[in-house]
Design a protein around this motif. Structure first.
Motif, PDB file in Angstrom:
ATOM      1  N   GLY A  16      -6.495 -39.423 -23.295  1.00  0.00           N
ATOM      2  CA  GLY A  16      -5.512 -38.465 -23.789  1.00  0.00           C
ATOM      3  C   GLY A  16      -4.399 -39.128 -24.579  1.00  0.00           C
ATOM      4  O   GLY A  16      -4.016 -38.658 -25.649  1.00  0.00           O
ATOM      5  N   GLY A  26     -10.676 -38.405 -27.678  1.00  0.00           N
ATOM      6  CA  GLY A  26     -10.858 -39.454 -26.673  1.00  0.00           C
ATOM      7  C   GLY A  26     -12.311 -39.795 -26.417  1.00  0.00           C
ATOM      8  O   GLY A  26     -12.632 -40.513 -25.472  1.00  0.00           O
ATOM      9  N   SER A  52     -13.152 -33.337 -23.359  1.00  0.00           N
ATOM     10  CA  SER A  52     -12.018 -34.252 -23.534  1.00  0.00           C
ATOM     11  C   SER A  52     -11.320 -34.020 -24.874  1.00  0.00           C
ATOM     12  O   SER A  52     -10.093 -34.092 -24.967  1.00  0.00           O
ATOM     13  CB  SER A  52     -12.479 -35.715 -23.421  1.00  0.00           C
ATOM     14  OG  SER A  52     -13.133 -36.152 -24.592  1.00  0.00           O
ATOM     15  N   THR A  56      -7.501 -32.901 -25.141  1.00  0.00           N
ATOM     16  CA  THR A  56      -6.575 -33.723 -25.930  1.00  0.00           C
ATOM     17  C   THR A  56      -5.869 -32.855 -26.967  1.00  0.00           C
ATOM     18  O   THR A  56      -4.649 -32.926 -27.136  1.00  0.00           O
ATOM     19  CB  THR A  56      -7.323 -34.870 -26.656  1.00  0.00           C
ATOM     20  OG1 THR A  56      -8.001 -35.674 -25.700  1.00  0.00           O
ATOM     21  CG2 THR A  56      -6.350 -35.747 -27.433  1.00  0.00           C
ATOM     22  N   ASN A 206      -5.315 -33.591 -34.555  1.00  0.00           N
ATOM     23  CA  ASN A 206      -5.467 -33.181 -33.154  1.00  0.00           C
ATOM     24  C   ASN A 206      -5.771 -31.689 -33.039  1.00  0.00           C
ATOM     25  O   ASN A 206      -6.640 -31.275 -32.275  1.00  0.00           O
ATOM     26  CB  ASN A 206      -4.194 -33.514 -32.360  1.00  0.00           C
ATOM     27  CG  ASN A 206      -4.264 -34.864 -31.698  1.00  0.00           C
ATOM     28  OD1 ASN A 206      -5.037 -35.079 -30.773  1.00  0.00           O
ATOM     29  ND2 ASN A 206      -3.481 -35.809 -32.189  1.00  0.00           N
ATOM     30  N   ILE A 238      -6.524 -36.026 -19.100  1.00  0.00           N
ATOM     31  CA  ILE A 238      -6.342 -35.955 -20.552  1.00  0.00           C
ATOM     32  C   ILE A 238      -5.138 -35.105 -20.932  1.00  0.00           C
ATOM     33  O   ILE A 238      -4.372 -35.464 -21.832  1.00  0.00           O
ATOM     34  CB  ILE A 238      -7.627 -35.421 -21.223  1.00  0.00           C
ATOM     35  CG1 ILE A 238      -8.713 -36.502 -21.205  1.00  0.00           C
ATOM     36  CG2 ILE A 238      -7.367 -34.985 -22.656  1.00  0.00           C
ATOM     37  CD1 ILE A 238     -10.085 -36.012 -21.525  1.00  0.00           C
ATOM     38  N   ALA A 242      -2.364 -36.706 -23.061  1.00  0.00           N
ATOM     39  CA  ALA A 242      -2.084 -36.197 -24.411  1.00  0.00           C
ATOM     40  C   ALA A 242      -0.601 -35.852 -24.574  1.00  0.00           C
ATOM     41  O   ALA A 242      -0.009 -36.096 -25.636  1.00  0.00           O
ATOM     42  CB  ALA A 242      -2.940 -34.972 -24.697  1.00  0.00           C
TER      43      ALA A 242
END
Length: 281
Positions: A16, A26, A52, A56, A206, A238, A242
């Motif tokens: 994260g 990730g 994941s 994230t 992201n 995560i 994050a």
């Protein structure tokens, strides 16, 4: 069992933090650890990797939206290209030779790593004068963000929108054809081609990764690749990681981000290129 859960949370935490800072998800941390270290079947590792990426994206996007770091208009515009490319890639699976594609995309990443290195050595960051093209002005893609590392508001222009769109078509094509994540391609499209600063490029990547991964997660869920006992502890780690990663990134200088990101980009590019010859590293 408890030790396994704790390990998954720690792995998720690292993934994260790493994913939120660099905008590449990730998966490159989660997948190798689950397969090599924990002996998990690659099918379940990929399913966990998809979760994941979504986690994230969720954790980092909330923080970056709050700080006005990501460029929402750029994200939604480029996501059109990624989605179309992914659909075309899925349709063409088995038609185009995957080995050649691995080599081509690997070379593209290696070239981008070298280009980023040259940019870093030249000291060209947010101070570089960028001329916005007519399309970015019409679509209102130009933006601004507050950089804590230099303690000032930075306004930036978005250039070469058609080039970035074409790059994202290629990234989507790679995802659909080869089943790979395209976070690195997203950052390259924005930072190298469209001349956005690295921080908003990573933040925007992201958000885009989460949208892309959410579409494919349904498929993985129904074919049984996502195991809740693996994905749940990972997702918890995560989400925390994050959030931490998004806070850390705000205080890092763009040059430091490049110094860490360039070797990662080089490794991914080399890995893809060698995979074209049947060599796995």
């Amino acid at each position: 069992m408890i030790n396994t859960i704790l390990l998954l949370v720690v792995v998720g935490l690292a993934a994260g933090i790493f994913g939120a800072i660099f905008g590449i998800g990730g998966g490159m941390i989660v997948t190798p650890i689950l397969t090599l270290l924990m002996g998990l079947d690659i099918k379940y590792a990929i399913g966990a990797s998809i979760i994941s990426v979504i986690a994230t994206s969720s954790g980092a996007t909330v923080a970056y939206l709050k700080d006005d770091m990501l460029n929402l208009r750029v994200a939604m515009f480029l996501e059109i290209a990624t989605t179309v490319g992914a659909i075309v890639g899925a349709i063409l699976t088995g038609v185009l030779p995957s080995m050649v594609l691995y080599m081509l995309f690997g070379l593209l990443l290696l070239f981008s790593a070298w280009n980023m290195f040259r940019k870093m050595r030249a000291g060209k960051e947010t101070s570089e004068a960028i001329q916005a093209d007519s399309l970015s002005t019409k679509l209102k893609l130009n933006g601004s963000y507050y950089d804590n590392a230099v303690d000032k508001q930075i306004d930036y222009q978005v250039s070469n929108v058609p080039g970035g769109f074409a790059m994202m078509l290629g990234a989507g094509l790679a995802s659909g054809l080869l089943g790979i994540g395209s976070g690195a391609f997203k950052v390259i499209a924005m930072d190298t081609i469209m001349k956005m600063p690295l921080k908003p490029s990573s933040a925007t990547s992201n958000l885009m990764m989460g949208v892309t991964a959410a579409a494919s997660a349904t498929v993985y869920f129904f074919n049984g690749s996502i195991r809740p006992e693996i994905a749940s502890p990972l997702a918890i780690g995560i989400l925390v990681g994050a959030t931490l990663g998004s806070k850390i990134m705000k205080h890092l200088r763009a040059r430091v981000l490049r110094m860490i990101f360039i070797p990662i980009l080089f490794y991914i590019g080399l890995q893809m290129f060698l995979k074209g010859f049947g060599v796995t590293i």
